[in-house]
Scaffold this motif. Structure first.
Motif, short mmCIF file in Angstrom:
data_model
loop_
_atom_site.label_atom_id
_atom_site.label_comp_id
_atom_site.label_asym_id
_atom_site.label_seq_id
_atom_site.Cartn_x
_atom_site.Cartn_y
_atom_site.Cartn_z
N GLU A 84 -1.87 -15.48 2.62
CA GLU A 84 -2.02 -15.57 1.12
C GLU A 84 -1.54 -14.54 0.29
O GLU A 84 -1.20 -14.44 -0.88
CB GLU A 84 -3.24 -16.03 0.63
N LEU A 85 -1.32 -13.18 0.84
CA LEU A 85 -1.10 -12.16 0.26
C LEU A 85 0.24 -12.12 -0.32
O LEU A 85 1.28 -12.51 0.30
CB LEU A 85 -1.11 -10.88 1.33
N ARG A 86 0.34 -12.00 -1.59
CA ARG A 86 1.38 -12.30 -2.67
C ARG A 86 1.91 -10.74 -3.34
O ARG A 86 1.01 -9.98 -3.23
CB ARG A 86 1.21 -13.22 -3.47
N ALA A 87 3.07 -10.86 -3.72
CA ALA A 87 3.41 -9.63 -4.57
C ALA A 87 2.39 -9.20 -5.78
O ALA A 87 2.34 -8.25 -6.30
CB ALA A 87 4.68 -9.70 -5.12
N ASP A 88 1.79 -10.32 -6.31
CA ASP A 88 0.96 -10.14 -7.32
C ASP A 88 -0.46 -9.56 -7.08
O ASP A 88 -1.28 -9.50 -8.06
CB ASP A 88 1.13 -11.55 -8.62
N HIS A 89 -0.82 -9.51 -5.98
CA HIS A 89 -2.14 -9.17 -5.60
C HIS A 89 -2.36 -7.77 -5.71
O HIS A 89 -1.61 -6.75 -5.52
CB HIS A 89 -2.40 -9.31 -4.06
N LEU A 90 -3.49 -7.44 -6.48
CA LEU A 90 -4.30 -6.03 -6.51
C LEU A 90 -5.34 -6.01 -5.73
O LEU A 90 -6.39 -6.90 -5.95
CB LEU A 90 -4.11 -5.66 -7.86
N VAL A 91 -5.51 -5.39 -4.52
CA VAL A 91 -6.56 -5.34 -3.76
C VAL A 91 -7.35 -4.09 -3.80
O VAL A 91 -6.81 -2.90 -3.89
CB VAL A 91 -6.30 -5.52 -2.39
N ILE A 92 -8.79 -4.13 -4.15
CA ILE A 92 -9.47 -2.77 -4.69
C ILE A 92 -10.68 -2.76 -3.78
O ILE A 92 -11.41 -3.63 -3.76
CB ILE A 92 -9.96 -3.17 -6.11
N ASP A 93 -10.73 -1.85 -2.83
CA ASP A 93 -11.57 -1.42 -1.75
C ASP A 93 -12.59 -0.73 -2.57
O ASP A 93 -12.55 0.66 -2.83
CB ASP A 93 -11.00 -0.80 -0.62
N LEU A 94 -14.12 -1.25 -2.60
CA LEU A 94 -15.09 -0.50 -3.20
C LEU A 94 -16.04 0.05 -2.36
O LEU A 94 -17.20 0.35 -2.45
CB LEU A 94 -15.59 -1.57 -4.11
N SER A 95 -15.66 -0.38 -1.05
CA SER A 95 -16.43 -0.03 0.07
C SER A 95 -16.32 1.61 0.06
O SER A 95 -15.57 2.32 -0.34
CB SER A 95 -16.04 -0.53 1.42
N THR A 96 -17.14 2.02 1.18
CA THR A 96 -16.88 3.44 1.70
C THR A 96 -16.21 3.52 2.87
O THR A 96 -16.76 3.14 4.10
CB THR A 96 -18.26 4.30 1.66
N SER A 97 -14.84 3.91 2.95
CA SER A 97 -14.18 3.72 4.00
C SER A 97 -13.40 5.15 4.26
O SER A 97 -13.33 6.05 3.54
CB SER A 97 -12.83 2.86 3.77
#
Length: 306
Positions: A84-97
């Motif tokens: 499903e990952l598309r060019a318009d996706h913005l993924v924001i990782d709020l975890s502690t990684s």
């Protein structure tokens, strides 16, 4: 508050994620949430997705609030998510990684034309509920600007720390200081109790003196009244964050001379049965091995005795 026709996706609706998702909902944002625990999205009052892939299918901005970077990576490498990952996706990782994991994921996501931000949060459950979290971000400035309207309902400060990985690097630095001051203040307060001192007076002195910290100002005034401020980082997760910090320092070639204290303190809390309790209960673990000390002794009306 709208984000076009698409909802904001939220994967991970636990102690912090659930509170942030609720803040978004209360601000009028259409939130599509997923958590592996059945019924959690409905309890929070957001639309429930059937899977992480379903969130990515419908939302273009997707927030992750997950226990650790292993879970973050498992979500981002899920075949359904990749499909499903598309060019318009913005993924924001709020975890502690780990910062290197964030950098790797940013590269992998960018190869698909999408964008990725590592966004550490600070302030705890109370700040999440009040909408006053601090967010420290690594990634492209244009992506940060795109994300700011989504952050607004649950954060009062958004600080762009640098390129990919910088947000989680700053987060680990901050969390280590948090671990040091919380465990050290817990030790001091147990000693003050055993010395027969009035704990409110001790905190008044500390908070007007050089020993002041977030722990002494924001945590222990409640703890000495028997309120452990449940809902925040557990002892297990605090120890995990310290371990991530140590791994980062090893890769940087920096000596860590102050890690033994929090490692011992939160490790003790885990071994004594407080693993999944809020990290503030480290004070009880220290109290347990110091003669069964508790900062707050319940009154008969509090403990239910006649």
């Amino acid at each position: 508050m709208t984000h076009g026709a698409r909802p904001v996706g939220f994967i991970g609706l636990g102690n912090m994620g659930g509170r942030m998702a609720r803040r978004l909902r209360d601000a009028g944002v259409d939130v599509l949430g997923f958590d592996p625990r059945a019924g959690v999205a409905e309890e929070i009052g957001v639309r429930a997705a059937t899977s992480s892939g379903a969130v990515f299918a419908d939302a273009s901005i997707v927030l992750l609030s997950l226990p650790d970077d292993n879970v973050v990576r498992s979500v981002m490498t899920d075949p359904a998510v990749r499909e499903e990952l598309r060019a318009d996706h913005l993924v924001i990782d709020l975890s502690t990684s780990a910062p290197e994991v964030s950098q790797q994921l940013a590269t992998e996501v960018a190869a698909r034309g999408a964008r990725f931000l590592d966004a550490g949060i600070s302030g705890g459950a109370a700040a999440a509920e009040a909408g006053t979290l601090t967010i420290m971000i690594g990634g492209d400035a244009a992506d940060v600007q795109r994300a700011e309207p989504v952050f607004a309902p649950f954060a009062s400060r958004v600080i762009h720390c640098g390129p990919s990985g910088a947000g989680h690097t700053v987060k680990l630095l901050n969390n280590f200081l948090n671990a040091v001051t919380l465990s050290a203040t817990a030790e001091v307060m147990v000693a003050a109790k055993k010395a027969g001192l009035d704990l409110a007076t001790v905190l008044e002195v500390i908070n007007a003196s050089s020993g002041v910290s977030f722990a002494s100002q924001k945590r222990f005034p409640a703890i000495i009244q028997g309120d452990y401020l449940e809902g925040g980082l557990t002892n297990t997760l605090m120890l995990k964050d310290v371990a991530l910090y140590l791994s980062m320092l090893s890769s940087l070639g920096v000596a860590s001379l102050n890690a033994p204290g929090p490692v011992a303190s939160f490790g003790l809390a885990r071994s004594l049965g407080y693993a999944d309790r809020i990290s503030n209960t480290v004070v009880d673990a220290i109290g347990d091995v110091s003669g069964g000390i508790r900062l707050h002794e319940p009154t008969p009306s509090e403990d239910g005795t006649p």
